[in-house]
Design a protein around this motif. Structure first.
Motif, short mmCIF file in Angstrom:
data_model
loop_
_atom_site.label_atom_id
_atom_site.label_comp_id
_atom_site.label_asym_id
_atom_site.label_seq_id
_atom_site.Cartn_x
_atom_site.Cartn_y
_atom_site.Cartn_z
N HIS A 10 0.77 -1.13 -0.09
CA HIS A 10 0.19 0.04 -0.05
C HIS A 10 0.81 1.21 0.10
CE1 HIS A 10 0.80 0.77 4.44
NE2 HIS A 10 0.93 -0.56 4.47
N ARG A 17 -7.20 0.77 2.71
CA ARG A 17 -8.50 0.72 2.43
C ARG A 17 -8.91 -0.67 1.94
NH1 ARG A 17 -12.01 4.89 -1.17
NH2 ARG A 17 -14.30 4.16 -0.86
N VAL A 18 -10.01 -1.25 2.71
CA VAL A 18 -10.14 -2.51 2.05
C VAL A 18 -11.73 -2.51 1.82
CG1 VAL A 18 -10.90 -5.06 2.86
CG2 VAL A 18 -8.73 -3.72 3.70
N GLU A 19 -12.04 -3.02 0.50
CA GLU A 19 -13.31 -3.20 0.04
C GLU A 19 -14.17 -4.26 0.41
OE1 GLU A 19 -14.75 -0.67 -1.94
OE2 GLU A 19 -13.23 0.48 -2.07
N LEU A 20 -15.21 -3.80 1.18
CA LEU A 20 -15.79 -5.25 1.80
C LEU A 20 -16.90 -5.55 0.60
CD1 LEU A 20 -16.57 -3.98 5.27
CD2 LEU A 20 -14.92 -5.50 4.60
N PRO A 21 -17.15 -6.97 0.53
CA PRO A 21 -18.18 -7.14 -0.39
C PRO A 21 -19.55 -6.86 -0.14
CG PRO A 21 -17.74 -9.11 0.96
CD PRO A 21 -16.70 -7.79 1.31
N THR A 22 -20.53 -6.54 -1.00
CA THR A 22 -21.82 -6.16 -0.92
C THR A 22 -22.81 -7.24 -1.33
OG1 THR A 22 -21.93 -5.43 -3.42
CG2 THR A 22 -21.16 -3.89 -1.47
N ARG A 26 -24.86 -7.82 6.74
CA ARG A 26 -24.06 -7.20 7.52
C ARG A 26 -24.53 -8.02 9.19
NH1 ARG A 26 -21.21 -2.89 6.17
NH2 ARG A 26 -21.69 -1.87 4.03
#
Length: 320
Positions: A10, A17-22, A26
């Motif tokens: 990084h 920054r980590v992109e969480l799955p949608t 939750r």
């Protein structure tokens, strides 16, 4: 001592920054003390489309119909996949409608197994020169407990069968769909050395011998006996099929003495109730002509008591 270096993945001091799955849902943070619910996101898999629900329902209906068709085909295959497929169907006779089902009738699935709604069919091969009277008596008694579809066939190898044997289950007065019966009982007059029975043509070896088949059929009544009573019943059946049917005159005389002793203490061979031992012994006596020999008083009284019952008297007419 330092080892090899790896480049940072990084950018320097910038925050990672980590992109969480949608596509997932939750969950609340279990480490944070708060009573507020987690932000709710719709579960993609939980949202069912009405068109998909209709498709699933239609698929269930198709599978149900397939199971019903499979059960019908399995029932037909019992006749097609056996050596008895070359039957003379012109001699088929179906019995009349039975009496009301007894509340104490045994669950047939516990004995014969569940077969996806297919009619459980007991198939008996018997020689017309030696009719198994005990099986005919038990069939009549079973008709008082279950709704039975009874049929009589003649094998192609048998040329002449007396008319009374072709009508041993009576005349057909009312036909009903096959699936409305609880049990099928098919009798095939065939040139066999010993009476044979199957209730699962594809998955079992035949049960041979009139005594063994009578044991099985009587178990369908659901009667329970203790160990002593069961042993006495089996002993009398063995005496009937071995000593009385195939023994010498001395052995038959010994059987009459044993019967007279037992019947002097109770109305039936084993206690105060009719058992399969009475049915088999009576049948063997009629077949071998043993009843023509002067019988002791208790045995003679027992023979009359048997013949006063409708199933016995009906079977006795077949010998005339």
């Amino acid at each position: 001592m330092p080892m090899y270096q790896v480049k940072p993945y990084h950018g320097g001091s910038a925050s990672l920054r980590v992109e969480l799955p949608t596509c997932m849902y939750r969950l609340p943070n279990v480490h944070r003390r708060t009573s507020s619910p987690a932000p709710r996101a719709g579960h993609v898999q939980g949202e069912s489309d009405p068109s998909l629900q209709a498709l699933e329902s239609h698929q269930d209906d198709i599978l149900k119909r397939l199971y019903e068709l499979k059960a019908a085909v399995d029932g037909l295959s019992k006749m097609i996949q056996t050596p008895d497929a070359d039957l003379d169907v012109t001699n088929i006779i179906q019995a009349s409608e039975p009496t009301a089902l007894s509340a104490s009738a045994l669950d047939l699935n516990s004995v014969l197994g569940k077969d996806y709604g297919a009619l459980k069919d007991i198939v008996v091969n018997a020689n017309p020169t030696s009719p198994p009277l005990s099986l005919l008596v038990l069939h009549r008694l079973l008709c008082d407990h279950y709704k039975i579809l009874s049929t009589v066939h003649t094998h192609s190898a048998v040329k002449n069968v007396p008319e009374n044997l072709l009508k041993c289950f009576g005349e057909q007065t009312k036909t009903q769909p096959r699936h409305e019966y609880q049990l099928g009982f098919t009798l095939i007059w065939k040139n066999v050395p010993k009476t044979q029975m199957k209730f699962s043509v594809q998955r079992m070896c035949p049960i041979e011998g009139e005594g063994n088949i009578a044991r099985f059929l009587f178990s369908l009544f659901g009667q329970k006996h203790n160990a002593v009573t069961s042993t006495l019943i089996d002993s009398w059946i063995d005496i009937a099929t071995c000593q009385l049917k195939e023994g010498s005159s001395k052995e038959k005389a010994a059987v009459f003495r044993s019967m007279n002793s037992a019947l002097g203490k109770s109305p039936w061979l084993v206690g105060n109730e009719l058992t399969v031992a009475d049915v088999v012994l009576w049948s063997v006596l009629q077949q071998t002509g043993g009843c023509s020999v002067p019988a002791p008083a208790s045995v003679h009284r027992w023979m009359k008591a048997c013949e006063n019952l409708a199933p016995f008297s009906t079977a006795l007419k077949l010998l005339k």
